[in-house]
Design a protein around this motif. Structure first.
Motif, mmCIF file in Angstrom:
data_model
loop_
_atom_site.group_PDB
_atom_site.id
_atom_site.type_symbol
_atom_site.label_atom_id
_atom_site.label_comp_id
_atom_site.label_asym_id
_atom_site.label_seq_id
_atom_site.Cartn_x
_atom_site.Cartn_y
_atom_site.Cartn_z
ATOM 1 N N ARG A 188 45.694 12.109 21.453
ATOM 2 C CA ARG A 188 45.754 10.944 20.568
ATOM 3 C C ARG A 188 46.947 11.059 19.639
ATOM 4 O O ARG A 188 47.401 12.153 19.331
ATOM 5 C CB ARG A 188 44.460 10.835 19.753
ATOM 6 C CG ARG A 188 43.245 10.562 20.629
ATOM 7 C CD ARG A 188 41.961 10.557 19.840
ATOM 8 N NE ARG A 188 41.873 9.444 18.908
ATOM 9 C CZ ARG A 188 40.806 9.246 18.109
ATOM 10 N NH1 ARG A 188 39.783 10.075 18.149
ATOM 11 N NH2 ARG A 188 40.784 8.217 17.292
ATOM 12 N N GLN A 218 43.100 8.545 5.594
ATOM 13 C CA GLN A 218 42.469 9.500 6.498
ATOM 14 C C GLN A 218 43.502 10.521 6.919
ATOM 15 O O GLN A 218 44.669 10.201 7.084
ATOM 16 C CB GLN A 218 41.826 8.822 7.701
ATOM 17 C CG GLN A 218 42.802 8.174 8.665
ATOM 18 C CD GLN A 218 42.060 7.513 9.808
ATOM 19 O OE1 GLN A 218 41.388 6.507 9.625
ATOM 20 N NE2 GLN A 218 42.181 8.066 10.998
ATOM 21 N N GLU A 250 43.002 2.505 20.406
ATOM 22 C CA GLU A 250 43.542 3.585 21.225
ATOM 23 C C GLU A 250 42.793 3.494 22.550
ATOM 24 O O GLU A 250 41.556 3.420 22.562
ATOM 25 C CB GLU A 250 43.294 4.936 20.572
ATOM 26 C CG GLU A 250 44.052 5.109 19.267
ATOM 27 C CD GLU A 250 43.714 6.434 18.599
ATOM 28 O OE1 GLU A 250 44.492 7.379 18.725
ATOM 29 O OE2 GLU A 250 42.646 6.508 17.978
ATOM 30 N N PHE A 263 53.274 10.645 9.516
ATOM 31 C CA PHE A 263 53.240 11.049 10.919
ATOM 32 C C PHE A 263 53.098 9.897 11.894
ATOM 33 O O PHE A 263 53.544 9.979 13.019
ATOM 34 C CB PHE A 263 52.059 11.999 11.177
ATOM 35 C CG PHE A 263 52.189 13.321 10.502
ATOM 36 C CD1 PHE A 263 52.842 14.363 11.127
ATOM 37 C CD2 PHE A 263 51.675 13.514 9.237
ATOM 38 C CE1 PHE A 263 52.980 15.590 10.508
ATOM 39 C CE2 PHE A 263 51.801 14.739 8.611
ATOM 40 C CZ PHE A 263 52.462 15.782 9.250
ATOM 41 N N ILE A 264 52.376 8.866 11.504
ATOM 42 C CA ILE A 264 51.912 7.889 12.505
ATOM 43 C C ILE A 264 52.328 6.470 12.123
ATOM 44 O O ILE A 264 52.648 6.199 10.957
ATOM 45 C CB ILE A 264 50.378 7.951 12.676
ATOM 46 C CG1 ILE A 264 49.688 7.734 11.328
ATOM 47 C CG2 ILE A 264 49.963 9.262 13.325
ATOM 48 C CD1 ILE A 264 48.196 7.511 11.432
ATOM 49 N N GLN A 310 51.287 4.703 8.938
ATOM 50 C CA GLN A 310 51.972 5.178 7.732
ATOM 51 C C GLN A 310 53.407 4.657 7.673
ATOM 52 O O GLN A 310 53.912 4.340 6.602
ATOM 53 C CB GLN A 310 51.964 6.703 7.702
ATOM 54 C CG GLN A 310 50.568 7.299 7.659
ATOM 55 C CD GLN A 310 50.580 8.807 7.846
ATOM 56 O OE1 GLN A 310 51.428 9.356 8.543
ATOM 57 N NE2 GLN A 310 49.637 9.488 7.218
ATOM 58 N N ARG A 350 44.003 17.647 4.482
ATOM 59 C CA ARG A 350 42.586 17.289 4.516
ATOM 60 C C ARG A 350 41.955 17.225 3.130
ATOM 61 O O ARG A 350 41.064 16.426 2.888
ATOM 62 C CB ARG A 350 41.825 18.278 5.413
ATOM 63 C CG ARG A 350 40.466 17.797 5.825
ATOM 64 C CD ARG A 350 40.075 18.330 7.197
ATOM 65 N NE ARG A 350 40.727 17.593 8.272
ATOM 66 C CZ ARG A 350 40.819 18.037 9.531
ATOM 67 N NH1 ARG A 350 40.331 19.195 9.868
ATOM 68 N NH2 ARG A 350 41.411 17.303 10.450
ATOM 69 N N CYS A 368 44.299 -2.520 12.673
ATOM 70 C CA CYS A 368 44.988 -1.553 13.539
ATOM 71 C C CYS A 368 44.597 -1.762 14.998
ATOM 72 O O CYS A 368 43.456 -2.080 15.314
ATOM 73 C CB CYS A 368 44.618 -0.126 13.144
ATOM 74 S SG CYS A 368 44.989 0.270 11.429
ATOM 75 N N VAL A 377 45.817 12.970 8.915
ATOM 76 C CA VAL A 377 46.409 13.046 10.239
ATOM 77 C C VAL A 377 46.674 14.512 10.559
ATOM 78 O O VAL A 377 46.388 14.990 11.640
ATOM 79 C CB VAL A 377 47.722 12.250 10.278
ATOM 80 C CG1 VAL A 377 48.427 12.453 11.611
ATOM 81 C CG2 VAL A 377 47.448 10.769 10.042
ATOM 82 N N HIS A 378 47.169 15.208 9.560
ATOM 83 C CA HIS A 378 47.506 16.620 9.697
ATOM 84 C C HIS A 378 46.476 17.407 8.891
ATOM 85 O O HIS A 378 46.158 17.047 7.757
ATOM 86 C CB HIS A 378 48.912 16.835 9.138
ATOM 87 C CG HIS A 378 49.480 18.191 9.397
ATOM 88 N ND1 HIS A 378 49.011 19.319 8.760
ATOM 89 C CD2 HIS A 378 50.489 18.599 10.205
ATOM 90 C CE1 HIS A 378 49.715 20.363 9.175
ATOM 91 N NE2 HIS A 378 50.618 19.954 10.048
ATOM 92 N N GLY A 416 47.138 10.618 16.475
ATOM 93 C CA GLY A 416 46.848 11.313 15.229
ATOM 94 C C GLY A 416 46.934 12.823 15.354
ATOM 95 O O GLY A 416 47.039 13.526 14.363
ATOM 96 N N VAL A 424 47.407 6.550 2.119
ATOM 97 C CA VAL A 424 46.845 7.178 3.312
ATOM 98 C C VAL A 424 45.395 7.551 3.026
ATOM 99 O O VAL A 424 45.116 8.313 2.095
ATOM 100 C CB VAL A 424 47.660 8.424 3.690
ATOM 101 C CG1 VAL A 424 47.072 9.078 4.942
ATOM 102 C CG2 VAL A 424 49.124 8.062 3.905
#
Lengths: 144, 384
Positions: free
Chosen positions: B118, A81, B213, B143-144, B147, A88, B210, A83-84, B120, A79
């Motif tokens: 969005r 970037q 959006e 989450f997305i 992933q 960060r 990808c 998302v949550h 994300g 991962v």
């Protein structure tokens, strides 16, 4: 047994698992630093993630049996970037699919292996991450 | 024996708003505009619509009833197959129209997916089919879709030798197709190097692997074939349609063969219903949330053998002029993301002969696929 602690109980901002009546023993075992997997009492089939019945023999009877915590990497993604917001400071980080010796898999993160060193088939073993006083998440490290 | 639903219903109207990063209007306004565009294309008063299929994350059927003053909707449904829902909704429509439950089914999807909420940012309340992942994988940072699917793509690379160059071939091909499309968000041509230099999102997916959006809505209207013959455009028949759900539908992690999608079950059913095979397809719209999903579906639908999808896209076969042009509108990767309803609109244009610069000469049979959630699949075969 190996433990890591990535969370500070008061500050843990990431989503926590919400146990269901069917999965509660799984999380309780993890809290005790034991990985236990559901096995059908009727036909012996392992199943993951926790659920009420066996899809092979339809039995609702099951037992929680200790798993070795050892397995191999089946696949992974890195991962890049966030998302949550709680992640960060951590990206990039790898999410691995671990195939346990018992045949079921877990999707988790690694604690000690840079993502460029990951490979399919790499032997790994579980470590227990007490992210809060109540919740322990399974993570993996390179098998010794 | 001929399948009882073969060619019994037809697409009689298509509607698409502009696809953009910022529609400038509310979700509901955009959705009502899309609904109206499809009715206009069909030459139908919206009040005649008596069947509505609305998708997750969009307006509900009652919104359309309320705003258009539709007096008597006899069938309303809401499929829960993510990106497989629009193509799967053609199966719903075929069944209820043939059964005489209603006369016109409008199936619609889209919203302000770029300027509004969005993906994300989290999905709010997870739909029920996501609950296992929400419990066990979200706490790990999953989450997305990028992933969810990255490990599938890596597994495909490991098992079949699929390469980044082959991922890039999908991206470059579809951008070329989008460059020919007035209603595509991304029309500047790209190269394999551009793909390789785009930033990582979730390795092995780069940005140019990808989908977009998009603020946008697309809608399709279906009617029974007897009724369709007298409408504004020549009918585009639904010859075959099917859905298929993968093994372990709530968890990719637990799937024995991670690169086998639900379309492996849907495709043979759809081909059998239509009485055609992969070689009969003139043009295809394959669900392209990621470049990898195009490659994998070429295999799982049977356009090539397992592991041959990468070489197939690299050969140019899926480009306009090739043996099987795929996503001639630019797809989710370059035209816009409305869960593949835009693929149905494009297939309809191809079969009407109104696809403009992207027209596949003499296209008679088109195949559509949908892919959603954790591998749900749907396949439709349309013919003129």
């Amino acid at each position: 047994m190996t433990t890591v602690t990535t969370g500070q109980a008061q500050q843990y901002a990431k989503p926590l698992p919400r146990a269901t009546p069917d999965s509660e023993p799984y999380w309780q075992h993890l809290k005790e630093h034991r990985l236990h997997i559901q096995r059908c009492t009727g036909c012996g089939k392992f199943r993951m993630y926790p659920r009420p019945m066996c899809d092979q023999c339809y039995s609702f009877e099951h037992e929680w049996v200790p798993a070795s915590g050892k397995g191999t990497i089946y696949s992974w993604g890195v991962v890049h970037q966030p998302v949550h917001p709680a992640w960060r400071e951590e990206f990039p980080f790898a999410i691995v699919e671990v195939e346990l010796e018992e045949g079921v898999r877990l999707r988790a993160t690694m604690v000690d292996v840079p993502s460029e060193q990951l490979s399919i088939g790499m032997p790994v073993e579980i470590v227990y991450d007490d992210v809060t006083d109540e919740v322990t998440l399974p993570r993996f490290r390179r098998a010794l | 024996m001929t399948h009882p639903l073969r060619d019994k219903v037809a697409v009689v109207g298509i509607g698409e708003t502009r696809y953009s990063k910022n529609s400038g209007v509310s979700d509901l306004t955009l959705q009502l505009q899309g609904f109206k565009l499809a009715c206009d294309d069909a030459g139908l008063d919206p009040k005649k619509i008596d069947g509505i299929v609305a998708m997750t994350l969009g307006a509900c059927s009652e919104d359309y009833m309320t705003n258009f003053g539709i007096p008597d909707v006899r069938f309303a449904a809401r499929p829960e197959m993510g990106g497989a829902s629009p193509v799967a909704s053609l199966q719903l429509a075929a069944a209820v129209l043939d059964a005489g439950i209603c006369n016109y089914v409008l199936t619609i999807v889209g919203r302000n997916q770029r300027s509004g909420q969005r993906l994300g940012g989290g999905m709010g309340v997870a739909p029920p089919q996501f609950k296992v992942v929400a419990e066990h994988e979200m706490p790990m940072g999953v989450f997305i879709p990028a992933q969810w699917y990255a490990p599938m793509a890596r597994r495909h690379m490991h098992e079949y030798g699929t390469t980044f160059e082959q991922f890039a071939a999908v991206s470059v091909t579809q951008r070329y197709h989008a460059s020919l499309n007035d209603n595509a968000m991304m029309r500047d041509l790209i190269t394999v190097e551009d793909h390789h230099h785009s930033r990582w999102v979730v390795d092995p997916f780069r940005l140019l692997d990808c989908c977009l959006e998009t603020d946008g809505v697309a809608a399709v209207i279906l009617a029974r074939a007897d009724r369709a013959k007298d409408m504004r455009h020549p009918p585009v028949y639904v010859s075959g349609v099917a859905e298929g759900h993968p093994e372990s539908p709530m968890s990719i992690t637990q799937r024995k063969e991670m690169t086998v999608f639900g379309v492996t079950k849907a495709a043979p059913r759809a081909f059998a219903m239509a009485g055609v095979g992969p070689k009969d397809i003139d043009v295809a719209g394959l669900y392209d949330c990621f470049t990898f999903t195009v490659i994998n579906q070429l295999e799982d639908i049977g356009f090539c053998g397992k592991g041959e999808g990468g070489p197939m896209v690299e050969s140019g076969a899926t480009r306009l002029g090739g043996s099987l042009p795929v996503n001639t509108h630019g797809g989710l990767l370059s035209q816009g993301h409305v869960q593949g309803m835009n693929h149905i609109c494009e297939a309809t244009r191809q079969l009407r002969g109104t696809a403009g610069a992207s027209q596949v000469k003499d296209a008679e049979v088109a195949l559509l696929s949908g892919y959603g959630d954790y591998g749900d699949g749907s396949v439709a075969i349309l013919r003129r």
